[in-house]
Design a protein around this motif. Structure first.
Motif, PDB file in Angstrom:
ATOM      1  N   GLY A 141     -31.049 -18.634  21.371  1.00  0.00           N
ATOM      2  CA  GLY A 141     -29.800 -19.216  21.836  1.00  0.00           C
ATOM      3  C   GLY A 141     -29.499 -20.588  21.284  1.00  0.00           C
ATOM      4  O   GLY A 141     -28.734 -21.344  21.889  1.00  0.00           O
ATOM      5  N   TYR A 142     -30.090 -20.950  20.160  1.00  0.00           N
ATOM      6  CA  TYR A 142     -29.852 -22.279  19.605  1.00  0.00           C
ATOM      7  C   TYR A 142     -28.418 -22.444  19.108  1.00  0.00           C
ATOM      8  O   TYR A 142     -27.790 -21.494  18.624  1.00  0.00           O
ATOM      9  N   ILE A 143     -27.915 -23.660  19.202  1.00  0.00           N
ATOM     10  CA  ILE A 143     -26.651 -24.014  18.568  1.00  0.00           C
ATOM     11  C   ILE A 143     -26.954 -24.326  17.110  1.00  0.00           C
ATOM     12  O   ILE A 143     -27.753 -25.210  16.814  1.00  0.00           O
ATOM     13  N   LEU A 144     -26.327 -23.591  16.215  1.00  0.00           N
ATOM     14  CA  LEU A 144     -26.632 -23.713  14.797  1.00  0.00           C
ATOM     15  C   LEU A 144     -25.455 -24.334  14.051  1.00  0.00           C
ATOM     16  O   LEU A 144     -24.304 -24.204  14.461  1.00  0.00           O
ATOM     17  N   GLN A 145     -25.762 -25.012  12.957  1.00  0.00           N
ATOM     18  CA  GLN A 145     -24.699 -25.589  12.132  1.00  0.00           C
ATOM     19  C   GLN A 145     -23.795 -24.486  11.598  1.00  0.00           C
ATOM     20  O   GLN A 145     -22.580 -24.630  11.516  1.00  0.00           O
ATOM     21  N   GLN A 146     -24.414 -23.367  11.238  1.00  0.00           N
ATOM     22  CA  GLN A 146     -23.670 -22.204  10.770  1.00  0.00           C
ATOM     23  C   GLN A 146     -24.082 -21.018  11.629  1.00  0.00           C
ATOM     24  O   GLN A 146     -25.104 -20.390  11.388  1.00  0.00           O
ATOM     25  N   GLN A 147     -23.300 -20.737  12.655  1.00  0.00           N
ATOM     26  CA  GLN A 147     -23.638 -19.673  13.589  1.00  0.00           C
ATOM     27  C   GLN A 147     -23.615 -18.304  12.896  1.00  0.00           C
ATOM     28  O   GLN A 147     -22.878 -18.097  11.925  1.00  0.00           O
ATOM     29  N   LEU A 148     -24.420 -17.397  13.433  1.00  0.00           N
ATOM     30  CA  LEU A 148     -24.345 -16.014  12.968  1.00  0.00           C
ATOM     31  C   LEU A 148     -22.998 -15.435  13.386  1.00  0.00           C
ATOM     32  O   LEU A 148     -22.672 -15.385  14.573  1.00  0.00           O
ATOM     33  N   ASN A 149     -22.213 -15.023  12.433  1.00  0.00           N
ATOM     34  CA  ASN A 149     -20.944 -14.363  12.695  1.00  0.00           C
ATOM     35  C   ASN A 149     -21.059 -12.909  12.241  1.00  0.00           C
ATOM     36  O   ASN A 149     -20.801 -12.590  11.081  1.00  0.00           O
ATOM     37  N   PRO A 150     -21.476 -12.034  13.145  1.00  0.00           N
ATOM     38  CA  PRO A 150     -21.730 -10.645  12.742  1.00  0.00           C
ATOM     39  C   PRO A 150     -20.463  -9.934  12.311  1.00  0.00           C
ATOM     40  O   PRO A 150     -19.384 -10.155  12.875  1.00  0.00           O
ATOM     41  N   THR A 151     -20.600  -9.098  11.313  1.00  0.00           N
ATOM     42  CA  THR A 151     -19.482  -8.285  10.827  1.00  0.00           C
ATOM     43  C   THR A 151     -19.778  -6.794  10.939  1.00  0.00           C
ATOM     44  O   THR A 151     -18.912  -5.968  10.644  1.00  0.00           O
ATOM     45  N   THR A 152     -20.986  -6.462  11.345  1.00  0.00           N
ATOM     46  CA  THR A 152     -21.379  -5.064  11.561  1.00  0.00           C
ATOM     47  C   THR A 152     -21.912  -4.949  12.985  1.00  0.00           C
ATOM     48  O   THR A 152     -22.764  -5.753  13.394  1.00  0.00           O
ATOM     49  N   PHE A 153     -21.411  -3.985  13.722  1.00  0.00           N
ATOM     50  CA  PHE A 153     -21.779  -3.838  15.126  1.00  0.00           C
ATOM     51  C   PHE A 153     -22.236  -2.409  15.403  1.00  0.00           C
ATOM     52  O   PHE A 153     -21.737  -1.462  14.802  1.00  0.00           O
ATOM     53  N   ILE A 154     -23.201  -2.298  16.316  1.00  0.00           N
ATOM     54  CA  ILE A 154     -23.685  -0.984  16.738  1.00  0.00           C
ATOM     55  C   ILE A 154     -23.498  -0.873  18.247  1.00  0.00           C
ATOM     56  O   ILE A 154     -23.965  -1.739  19.006  1.00  0.00           O
ATOM     57  N   ASP A 155     -22.809   0.165  18.669  1.00  0.00           N
ATOM     58  CA  ASP A 155     -22.545   0.420  20.081  1.00  0.00           C
ATOM     59  C   ASP A 155     -23.849   0.833  20.767  1.00  0.00           C
ATOM     60  O   ASP A 155     -24.434   1.861  20.443  1.00  0.00           O
ATOM     61  N   ILE A 156     -24.302  -0.002  21.702  1.00  0.00           N
ATOM     62  CA  ILE A 156     -25.557   0.296  22.405  1.00  0.00           C
ATOM     63  C   ILE A 156     -25.307   0.552  23.896  1.00  0.00           C
ATOM     64  O   ILE A 156     -26.237   0.451  24.703  1.00  0.00           O
ATOM     65  N   SER A 157     -24.076   0.883  24.239  1.00  0.00           N
ATOM     66  CA  SER A 157     -23.718   1.055  25.651  1.00  0.00           C
ATOM     67  C   SER A 157     -24.626   2.050  26.364  1.00  0.00           C
ATOM     68  O   SER A 157     -25.017   1.833  27.524  1.00  0.00           O
ATOM     69  N   ASP A 158     -24.980   3.133  25.693  1.00  0.00           N
ATOM     70  CA  ASP A 158     -25.828   4.156  26.310  1.00  0.00           C
ATOM     71  C   ASP A 158     -27.310   3.789  26.291  1.00  0.00           C
ATOM     72  O   ASP A 158     -28.129   4.538  26.840  1.00  0.00           O
ATOM     73  N   PHE A 159     -27.629   2.647  25.679  1.00  0.00           N
ATOM     74  CA  PHE A 159     -29.043   2.281  25.511  1.00  0.00           C
ATOM     75  C   PHE A 159     -29.344   0.882  26.047  1.00  0.00           C
ATOM     76  O   PHE A 159     -30.441   0.382  25.859  1.00  0.00           O
ATOM     77  N   ILE A 160     -28.370   0.287  26.751  1.00  0.00           N
ATOM     78  CA  ILE A 160     -28.588  -1.054  27.288  1.00  0.00           C
ATOM     79  C   ILE A 160     -29.691  -1.058  28.341  1.00  0.00           C
ATOM     80  O   ILE A 160     -30.465  -2.022  28.454  1.00  0.00           O
ATOM     81  N   ASP A 161     -29.806   0.025  29.112  1.00  0.00           N
ATOM     82  CA  ASP A 161     -30.865   0.092  30.123  1.00  0.00           C
ATOM     83  C   ASP A 161     -32.249   0.109  29.480  1.00  0.00           C
ATOM     84  O   ASP A 161     -33.194  -0.506  30.005  1.00  0.00           O
ATOM     85  N   LYS A 162     -32.367   0.789  28.342  1.00  0.00           N
ATOM     86  CA  LYS A 162     -33.657   0.795  27.637  1.00  0.00           C
ATOM     87  C   LYS A 162     -33.977  -0.586  27.086  1.00  0.00           C
ATOM     88  O   LYS A 162     -35.127  -1.033  27.107  1.00  0.00           O
ATOM     89  N   LYS A 163     -32.945  -1.263  26.587  1.00  0.00           N
ATOM     90  CA  LYS A 163     -33.168  -2.619  26.095  1.00  0.00           C
ATOM     91  C   LYS A 163     -33.623  -3.531  27.230  1.00  0.00           C
ATOM     92  O   LYS A 163     -34.577  -4.305  27.070  1.00  0.00           O
ATOM     93  N   LEU A 164     -32.975  -3.427  28.372  1.00  0.00           N
ATOM     94  CA  LEU A 164     -33.362  -4.233  29.528  1.00  0.00           C
ATOM     95  C   LEU A 164     -34.788  -3.918  29.979  1.00  0.00           C
ATOM     96  O   LEU A 164     -35.562  -4.830  30.293  1.00  0.00           O
ATOM     97  N   SER A 165     -35.139  -2.645  29.988  1.00  0.00           N
ATOM     98  CA  SER A 165     -36.501  -2.248  30.402  1.00  0.00           C
ATOM     99  C   SER A 165     -37.538  -2.759  29.421  1.00  0.00           C
ATOM    100  O   SER A 165     -38.633  -3.182  29.817  1.00  0.00           O
ATOM    101  N   ALA A 166     -37.202  -2.733  28.120  1.00  0.00           N
ATOM    102  CA  ALA A 166     -38.131  -3.235  27.111  1.00  0.00           C
ATOM    103  C   ALA A 166     -38.324  -4.738  27.258  1.00  0.00           C
ATOM    104  O   ALA A 166     -39.458  -5.245  27.206  1.00  0.00           O
ATOM    105  N   LEU A 167     -37.247  -5.470  27.463  1.00  0.00           N
ATOM    106  CA  LEU A 167     -37.355  -6.923  27.637  1.00  0.00           C
ATOM    107  C   LEU A 167     -38.131  -7.266  28.906  1.00  0.00           C
ATOM    108  O   LEU A 167     -38.856  -8.267  28.948  1.00  0.00           O
ATOM    109  N   ALA A 168     -37.995  -6.444  29.939  1.00  0.00           N
ATOM    110  CA  ALA A 168     -38.687  -6.686  31.202  1.00  0.00           C
ATOM    111  C   ALA A 168     -40.209  -6.591  31.053  1.00  0.00           C
ATOM    112  O   ALA A 168     -40.947  -7.069  31.924  1.00  0.00           O
TER     113      ALA A 168
END
Length: 210
Positions: A141-168
Motif C-alpha cells: 500500500g505504499y504511495i509511489l512516485q509512479q503508481q501502478l496504473n493497471p491496463t489489464t484486469f481479471i474478473d475474480i468475483s467468483d474467487f474472492i472468497d478463495k483469495k480471502l481464505s488464502a490471505l487468512a
C-alpha cells in the motif's frame, strides 16, 4: 496462458497481488506455480514488525493449497531484505521457467518502495524475457512516485472468497497493522467497480502475445 508462474519476494505477495487470478486459472485447468525468492524473516524493530521464516513457510503451504497452486519448495530463498539482482539468482529463476515450460509470469511492479520487491522485479524481468506474457502486480500500500496504473484486469468475483481464505492463512504481522489485507480487497473492489464487475485484480503488462 497454460503454464503460469507467480513470483513474489515474500510468501504472501502472490496471494495479495494475484490470489484470485491464480484460483481462477486453476479452475480453468491451467498449471499455476508459486515461487518465493526470500525467506520472509522480518525484524523491523522501529515499526514493531516481526515475521519468522518457519511460520511463513507453513502458512504459505496452506494458502497455496486453498488456491490450488503448486508451490516450488526446492528453491533456496535469500535472506529477507538482502535480495539483490545478480546473475546467479536470475539464472536460478530462469532455469525454473524453462524446466516448467512457463509461458506466463506474474511479477512485482518495478517502481516500489520495498527493496525486495524492486530487486525481485529486476530479477524477474530478465529471467522471464523469453516468456509470451509478463504482467506486473502490486502487493502493498505504499504511495509511489509512479503508481501502478493497471491496463489489464481479471474478473475474480467468483474467487474472492478463495483469495480471502488464502490471505487468512497468514497470521500476525503479515497483515501489516491489521489493515493490509483489507486494503487490498478494497482495491480489488474498486477495480471491479471500474470494470462493471464485483471484484477484479489489475496488472500492467510488460508484454502479452494474444
Amino acid at each position: 496462458m497454460n503454464n503460469i508462474l507467480i513470483i513474489g519476494a515474500h510468501y504472501d505477495d502472490a496471494e495479495l497481488g494475484c490470489g484470485g487470478t491464480a484460483a481462477k486459472l486453476v479452475s480453468q485447468g491451467k498449471k499455476v506455480y508459486k515461487l518465493t525468492l526470500t525467506n520472509n524473516e522480518t525484524n523491523f524493530n522501529q515499526m514493531n514488525i516481526h515475521v519468522d521464516a518457519i511460520s511463513s513457510i507453513i502458512q504459505s503451504a496452506k494458502a497455496s493449497a486453498i488456491l490450488g497452486i503448486r508451490e516450488i519448495v526446492e528453491f533456496k530463498p535469500i535472506q529477507c531484505c538482502e535480495l539483490f539482482y545478480n546473475t546467479d539468482i536470475m539464472q536460478r529463476v530462469e532455469r525454473i521457467i524453462f524446466d516448467l515450460n512457463i509461458d506466463t509470469v506474474f511479477m512485482h511492479y518495478y517502481d516500489d518502495m520495498n527493496q525486495d520487491h524492486v530487486e525481485a522485479s529486476r530479477i524477474c524481468k530478465t529471467a522471464s524475457r523469453h516468456c509470451r506474457n509478463v504482467l506486473m502486480y502490486h502487493s502493498n500500500g505504499y504511495i509511489l512516485q509512479q503508481q501502478l496504473n493497471p491496463t489489464t484486469f481479471i474478473d475474480i468475483s467468483d474467487f474472492i472468497d478463495k483469495k480471502l481464505s488464502a490471505l487468512a492463512c497468514y497470521e500476525g504481522d503479515h497483515n501489516r497493522f491489521n489493515k493490509l489485507f483489507e486494503t487490498v480487497i478494497e482495491r480489488n473492489h474498486i477495480w471491479g467497480y471500474a470494470n462493471k464487475v464485483e471484484y477484479a485484480e489489475g496488472f500492467l503488462p510488460l508484454k502479452m502475445l494474444l
